[in-house]
Motif scaffolding. Structure first.
Motif, short mmCIF file in Angstrom:
data_model
loop_
_atom_site.label_atom_id
_atom_site.label_comp_id
_atom_site.label_asym_id
_atom_site.label_seq_id
_atom_site.Cartn_x
_atom_site.Cartn_y
_atom_site.Cartn_z
N LYS A 653 0.85 -1.20 0.00
CA LYS A 653 0.00 0.00 0.00
C LYS A 653 0.88 1.24 0.00
O LYS A 653 1.85 1.33 0.78
CB LYS A 653 -0.88 -0.02 1.24
CG LYS A 653 -1.79 1.19 1.30
CD LYS A 653 -2.72 1.18 2.49
CE LYS A 653 -3.56 2.45 2.43
NZ LYS A 653 -4.20 2.76 3.68
N GLU A 659 2.61 9.84 -5.52
CA GLU A 659 2.71 8.64 -6.33
C GLU A 659 4.15 8.10 -6.24
O GLU A 659 5.10 8.89 -6.15
CB GLU A 659 2.41 9.04 -7.78
CG GLU A 659 2.07 7.88 -8.64
CD GLU A 659 1.54 8.32 -10.01
OE1 GLU A 659 1.07 9.46 -10.16
OE2 GLU A 659 1.64 7.50 -10.91
N LEU A 690 2.34 2.93 -7.58
CA LEU A 690 1.08 3.08 -6.84
C LEU A 690 0.77 4.55 -6.58
O LEU A 690 1.65 5.34 -6.23
CB LEU A 690 1.19 2.36 -5.49
CG LEU A 690 1.41 0.84 -5.54
CD1 LEU A 690 1.82 0.31 -4.18
CD2 LEU A 690 0.14 0.14 -6.04
N LYS A 691 -0.50 4.89 -6.73
CA LYS A 691 -0.96 6.24 -6.39
C LYS A 691 -1.12 6.33 -4.87
O LYS A 691 -1.23 5.30 -4.21
CB LYS A 691 -2.31 6.49 -7.07
CG LYS A 691 -2.24 6.44 -8.58
CD LYS A 691 -3.29 7.35 -9.17
CE LYS A 691 -3.19 7.50 -10.68
NZ LYS A 691 -2.17 6.80 -11.41
N GLN A 694 -3.28 3.88 -2.76
CA GLN A 694 -3.57 2.69 -3.57
C GLN A 694 -2.84 1.45 -3.03
O GLN A 694 -1.72 1.54 -2.53
CB GLN A 694 -3.13 2.94 -5.02
CG GLN A 694 -3.66 1.90 -6.00
CD GLN A 694 -3.05 2.08 -7.40
OE1 GLN A 694 -2.35 3.06 -7.67
NE2 GLN A 694 -3.30 1.12 -8.28
N THR A 695 -3.51 0.30 -3.15
CA THR A 695 -2.88 -0.97 -2.77
C THR A 695 -2.73 -1.84 -4.00
O THR A 695 -3.65 -1.94 -4.81
CB THR A 695 -3.74 -1.71 -1.72
OG1 THR A 695 -3.84 -0.88 -0.56
CG2 THR A 695 -3.11 -3.04 -1.32
#
Ligand code: BGC
Length: 755
Positions: A653, A659, A690-691, A694-695
């Motif tokens: 995560k 980002e 990943l943003k 985000q995961t």
């Protein structure tokens, strides 16, 4: 159908037939040109059509003009070396004549792994191979390979001497920058990406230098002494996996001896391991000047002598013909050499995708989109450079918290970034930005004309930049004191044929950094180096960026990482020691010239972090280490086994607010009974972009060889039964989760894995 339509159709059919007729005839006359046949079938057909002279022609390579000019006789049957000189691309690595009668093109060879190397041609350079290995992402190396392979093709080359995957076994090795790190899995994945990319251009890539060419000092006289299991589980494993993952047309055998036998005549490692156990179908070409005999090399598995007259004797010229005539080299061996070369030429598309007409150097350079290629090189650097330290958020130098005055100190950072030297150095577009440095000749230092300072200025337009050359400690300190942030660029130039004299920076660079750190609380260091260096000042500075040799647009990449336009995501592909006494050999052994000597690799397969783990050494920066401007939570670790295959799943995560990309690294520890060389091994990894918030999830399958030891007696890999521990880390020194894995015992050969 109207009568007009019918007559038009009849004409069209007649035309089509008359056009097709010569092609059919040609295909009949040259059945190996029929693309519907397999590479193996085409190879056999062509081999049958060849005369003995033509076969001998194919196994013998010439160097380019300067060296060739010294040759005056016909060194192989039926060929005049003087004619060859007119065909070779000046400044290139080598040339093997074609056979027009059979439609077989000539082989034009170009160095090397980061771009087309030629003193007369300016071409795009990727970051060093060690740098792009730090991306931990084979998509990055593959994109780079595509780009340099295209430049090779458009420059008239169909063989690229790329794909260095020797393990960084010695921290001082002058060629570590040409290789892909200290771990066999990482080295293989990154090297294979590059080779796939190069070969996507229908040209052949090598993988090199086979095998255990771990130091440059005395590379022609050293014997690498190591047990078979240790070699199979380390350096050889990097080659084995890289070959499986990329199918290079050629393997280049190295200069050194392996357990007393020269690599290019080594029956054990060429015939028995590479060709038999690994089922390798391509050909072995020698390194330039690495052949020592006719009979031993031919029978020991060498398929093509390269770069004559780098070897003083044309071993695979007339002497090979004589050896076949008198039976000391079987005819079947010559046929096998030719078969392997032909197979690679068919299989990699060299025959079916001929080069353009312009084989003269530079003639088709206009077709190369240099601006686009520089961007590919820049992106590779941006995915690769490693942020080693970042205290108190000194980086990124963002436009929101813009420093008013920045001092840039040292290493020509006002105009250039450094490249490694030797046969892998690419002549930059625009020429060498800092000429006249280094030993000179082919070992002239090359600086890519890409200024980190100018790129920073562009990104931070309201900031005042001042440059200090970093040659004088007092002046550097003064410049640092007058700024809000001081960025010191330090460098260590390494090159083929020379090992680094030590891991310490040369000149007064350490003193400059220490003085700058005293004068300015916001000291940032950018390191341009061939590999690991010692950093006695590491604790005194706020931030350190390992830029290695960052390539054609390295300055832009460095600036974008320092300012946060790009979030750093590189991870170290080798260990940075805290001191040289942590290394297996604090100083590289042997001499450049003189009697033959031996280096005993008593560490066996415990290379790099494995050695550090085994001895409990705490490095300065560990293998796999690298920071980001965001943070990641790693978890959800689960290992499962189905049909003998182990799969590890985990999740990551992005828990910060930018980002960024994380590299989830999976290590495994074995029970004592398994007798591994070290407490743990890297068995898989996955880079995820990943943003914020985000995961992402990853699933990596573990190659069974990474869980096994090699049994010399039976030639099998052996997985010991028992309870193993799977570790998920953000670096080898930053394990975030563990899981148990119970394995049943298993024995298998490399050949069985291919079935
Ligand atoms: C190097 C090779 C290179 C060859 C041809 C040798 O000195 O070791 O890596 O491909 O020269 O230039």
């Amino acid at each position: 159908m109207t009568s007009m339509h019918a007559s038009l159709l009849a004409t069209a059919v007649a035309l089509a037939l008359s056009a097709a007729a010569p092609t059919l005839l040609a295909a009949d006359a040259q059945p190996w040109m029929n693309k519907a046949r397999t590479s193996t079938q085409r190879t056999e057909l062509l081999l049958q059509a060849m005369t003995q002279e033509e076969k001998l022609l194919l196994v013998f390579g010439y160097a380019s003009g300067d060296q060739l000019a010294q040759v005056d006789a016909s060194v192989i049957p039926g060929v005049n070396a003087k004619e060859v000189i007119t065909k070779v691309i000046p400044g290139s690595a080598g040339y093997i004549p074609g056979i027009p009668r059979l439609g077989l093109p000539a082989q034009f060879q170009a160095d090397a792994s980061i771009g087309v190397r030629n003193p007369y041609l300016e071409r795009t350079s990727l970051p060093s191979s060690l740098a792009t290995a730090a991306s931990w992402d084979s998509r990055v190396t593959e994109a780079g390979g595509r780009m340099i392979g295209l430049e090779a093709r458009l420059s008239g080359f169909n063989i690229m001497l790329a794909g260095g995957v020797n393990l960084a076994r010695e921290a001082q090795n002058g060629r570590n920058f040409e290789y892909t790190g200290e771990d066999p899995l990482l080295a293989a994945e990154m090297g294979a990406g590059l080779i796939r990319g190069v070969q996507a251009n229908h040209i052949i890539s090598t993988v090199k230098h086979y095998l255990i060419n771990a130091q440059e000092t005395g590379r022609n006289i050293v014997s690498a002494q190591i047990s078979e299991p240790a070699l199979r589980m380390s350096d050889a494993l990097a080659f084995e996996l890289a070959i499986e993952k990329s199918s290079p047309g050629s393997v280049m055998c190295s200069y050194n001896r392996i357990n007393d036998v020269y690599a290019c005549q080594n029956d054990k490692w060429q015939n028995q391991v590479l060709k038999r156990d690994w089922g390798y179908k391509g050909y072995v070409m020698s390194d330039w000047g690495a052949v020592h005999s006719t009979v031993q090399d031919a029978n020991g598995g060498l398929d093509q002598q390269s770069g004559f007259p780098f070897d003083k004797v044309a071993h695979f010229g007339k002497p090979l013909k004589e050896a076949i005539d008198d039976g000391s080299v079987p005819q079947a061996r010559l046929d096998d050499m030719v078969r392997r070369i032909l197979w690679a030429m068919f299989d990699k598309g060299v025959v079916d995708h001929p080069l353009g007409d312009a084989k003269t150097a530079g003639a088709i350079a206009n077709a190369i989109d240099y601006a686009a290629h520089a961007k590919i090189s820049q992106q590779a650097a941006e995915q690769s450079l490693v942020l080693l330290k970042n205290e108190a958020g000194v980086l990124p130098l963002s436009p929101d918290a813009m420093p008013k005055r920045v001092a840039i100190i040292g290493s020509y950072a006002d105009k250039a970034v450094l490249a490694g030297g030797g046969s892998a150095v690419v002549t930059p577009i625009g020429g060498n930005a800092v000429p006249g440095l280094g030993p000179g000749g082919w070992l002239t230092q090359v600086w890519q004309p890409s200024s980190p300072m100018k790129a920073l200025q562009k990104l931070l337009p309201a900031t005042q930049f001042a440059f200090d050359a970093g040659t004088d400690v007092a002046a550097a300190s003064k410049a640092a004191a007058a700024a809000d942030v001081a960025i010191v660029f330090v460098h260590q130039w390494t090159a083929e044929s020379l090992d680094a004299p030590s891991l310490s920076l040369d000149g007064n660079q350490d003193a400059v950094v220490s003085a700058v750190a005293k004068a300015n609380p916001n000291a940032v260091v950018v390191v341009e180096s061939g590999g690991a260096i010692l950093m006695p000042w590491a604790k005194d500075v706020k931030a350190i960026l390992a830029a290695f040799y960052p390539g054609a647009n390295g300055g832009e990449a460095i600036a974008r990482l320092l300012t946060g336009a790009v979030n750093p995501s590189g991870r170290l592909p080798l260990t940075f020691p805290a001191s040289t006494d942590q290394l297996v050999r604090p100083q590289i052994g042997g001499k450049s010239e003189g009697p033959l000597f031996t280096v005993r690799y008593t560490e066996g397969a415990a290379v790099g972090y494995k050695w550090f783990d085994l001895h409990g050494h705490k490095p300065l920066y560990a293998f796999g280490h690298g920071l980001s401007y965001t943070s990641f939570e790693l978890g959800g670790l689960a290992a499962s086994q189905a049909k003998g295959q182990v799969t590890v799943k985990f999740s990551v995560k992005n828990s910060g607010n930018r980002e960024g990309a994380s590299v989830g690294q999976v290590y495994v520890s074995a029970p004592q009974s398994a007798k591994w060389e070290a407490p743990r091994r890297l068995v898989g990894f996955d880079k995820l972009a990943l943003k914020p918030g985000q995961t992402g999830t990853s699933a990596v399958t573990i190659d069974p060889r990474l869980l096994a030891t090699f049994d010399e007696a039976t030639g099998e890999w052996v997985i010991a039964p028992g309870s193993y521990e799977v570790q998920l880390g953000a670096g080898s020194d930053d394990i975030r989760a563990t899981a148990k894995l119970s394995l049943t015992g298993r024995r298998f050969t490399s050949a069985q894995l291919r079935r």
